[in-house]
Write a protein that holds these residues in place. Structure first.
Motif, short mmCIF file in Angstrom:
data_model
loop_
_atom_site.label_atom_id
_atom_site.label_comp_id
_atom_site.label_asym_id
_atom_site.label_seq_id
_atom_site.Cartn_x
_atom_site.Cartn_y
_atom_site.Cartn_z
N LEU A 127 0.94 -1.10 -0.02
CA LEU A 127 -0.04 -0.20 0.01
C LEU A 127 0.88 1.34 0.02
O LEU A 127 0.62 2.11 -0.60
CB LEU A 127 -1.08 0.13 1.19
N VAL A 128 2.00 1.18 0.67
CA VAL A 128 2.86 2.37 0.71
C VAL A 128 3.64 2.42 -0.59
O VAL A 128 3.75 3.58 -0.97
CB VAL A 128 3.95 2.16 2.04
N THR A 129 3.93 1.23 -0.96
CA THR A 129 4.64 1.42 -2.33
C THR A 129 3.80 1.90 -3.40
O THR A 129 4.10 2.88 -4.38
CB THR A 129 5.03 0.06 -2.82
N ALA A 130 2.38 1.67 -3.33
CA ALA A 130 1.45 2.11 -4.32
C ALA A 130 1.18 3.53 -4.44
O ALA A 130 1.49 4.13 -5.49
CB ALA A 130 0.22 1.36 -4.43
N PHE A 131 1.15 3.82 -2.96
CA PHE A 131 0.90 5.36 -2.85
C PHE A 131 2.16 6.12 -3.19
O PHE A 131 2.18 7.05 -4.18
CB PHE A 131 0.63 5.67 -1.43
N MET A 132 3.39 5.73 -3.01
CA MET A 132 4.57 6.61 -3.24
C MET A 132 5.04 6.44 -4.89
O MET A 132 5.45 7.28 -5.42
CB MET A 132 5.78 5.97 -2.39
N ALA A 133 4.58 5.48 -5.45
CA ALA A 133 4.84 5.18 -6.70
C ALA A 133 3.79 5.94 -7.68
O ALA A 133 4.26 6.72 -8.65
CB ALA A 133 4.59 3.66 -7.57
N LEU A 134 2.72 6.35 -7.13
CA LEU A 134 1.89 7.36 -7.70
C LEU A 134 2.22 8.83 -7.56
O LEU A 134 2.41 9.35 -8.35
CB LEU A 134 0.36 7.36 -7.10
N VAL A 135 2.75 8.92 -6.49
CA VAL A 135 3.38 10.36 -6.14
C VAL A 135 4.53 10.64 -6.73
O VAL A 135 4.87 11.57 -7.45
CB VAL A 135 3.44 10.64 -4.65
N PHE A 136 5.59 9.77 -6.51
CA PHE A 136 7.02 10.07 -6.97
C PHE A 136 7.28 9.58 -8.40
O PHE A 136 8.47 10.08 -9.11
CB PHE A 136 7.97 9.58 -6.01
N LEU A 137 7.00 8.30 -8.86
CA LEU A 137 6.98 7.81 -9.98
C LEU A 137 6.23 8.04 -11.12
O LEU A 137 6.27 7.95 -12.30
CB LEU A 137 7.40 6.08 -9.90
N LYS A 138 5.20 8.75 -10.54
CA LYS A 138 3.92 9.27 -11.45
C LYS A 138 3.22 8.05 -12.30
O LYS A 138 2.97 8.02 -13.42
CB LYS A 138 4.49 10.37 -12.68
N GLU A 139 3.23 6.89 -11.41
CA GLU A 139 2.59 5.56 -12.02
C GLU A 139 0.87 5.96 -12.14
O GLU A 139 0.49 6.83 -11.24
CB GLU A 139 2.73 4.41 -11.42
N ASP A 140 0.26 5.37 -13.05
CA ASP A 140 -1.09 5.46 -13.25
C ASP A 140 -1.81 4.78 -12.42
O ASP A 140 -1.58 3.54 -11.71
CB ASP A 140 -1.57 4.99 -14.65
N LEU A 141 -2.91 5.23 -11.60
CA LEU A 141 -3.95 4.74 -10.93
C LEU A 141 -5.21 4.17 -11.48
O LEU A 141 -6.20 4.96 -11.91
CB LEU A 141 -4.47 5.51 -9.67
N SER A 142 -5.30 2.92 -11.90
CA SER A 142 -6.45 2.32 -12.80
C SER A 142 -7.64 1.89 -11.36
O SER A 142 -7.41 1.73 -10.53
CB SER A 142 -5.77 1.02 -13.30
#
Length: 142
Positions: free
Chosen positions: A107-122
């Motif tokens: 969950l932390v990884t998913a949140f941080m990937a959204l914020v810092f790596l600009k990954e998409d949230l499907s």
């Protein structure tokens, strides 16, 4: 998934699933810090030997300073600080409850990937996150 991927997945589940049982047994007799030092020391020795025997140690010269710092930071966060806090938790409670709760780190990884790596949230990923949070709440109340 091909057979090799399935095998690696099953082995990972077995290794990570059985390790806390051994750790819980050891933590009855030693402090979390000493347990972590012994566990990490043995793992480091084995990794150095494997790197030497496979010849992968030659690739060290190809690592950039940035990669060394990033991998070092990862080792500090997950391998030292995270494992110390995990061992401290494991010493205090039931392994069957502590392990799933601490395994919520994606969950932390998913949140941080959204914020810092600009990954998409499907929608599928969001649903998975919500189901995970729901599972954690149910587990915490058990």
């Amino acid at each position: 998934m091909d057979g090799r991927v399935v095998l690696l997945w099953v082995l990972t589940l077995f290794f990570w699933g059985s390790s806390p049982l051994l750790e819980k047994v050891a933590l009855k007799a030693v402090s979390p810090l000493l347990a972590l030092a012994v566990r990490t020391g043995v793992a480091a020795l084995i990794l150095v030997l494997v790197a030497l025997l496979t010849g992968e140690v030659r690739e060290v010269q190809e690592l950039s300073l940035r990669n060394v710092l990033v991998l070092g930071a990862s080792g500090l966060l997950a391998g030292v600080l995270g494992m110390f806090t995990y061992f401290s938790l494991l010493k205090t409670g039931a392994a069957s409850k502590i392990v799933p709760l601490t395994a919520a780190y994606p969950l932390v990884t998913a949140f941080m990937a959204l914020v810092f790596l600009k990954e998409d949230l499907s929608w599928e990923r969001l649903l998975g996150i919500l189901l995970t949070v729901t599972g954690l709440i149910i587990l915490q109340k058990s």
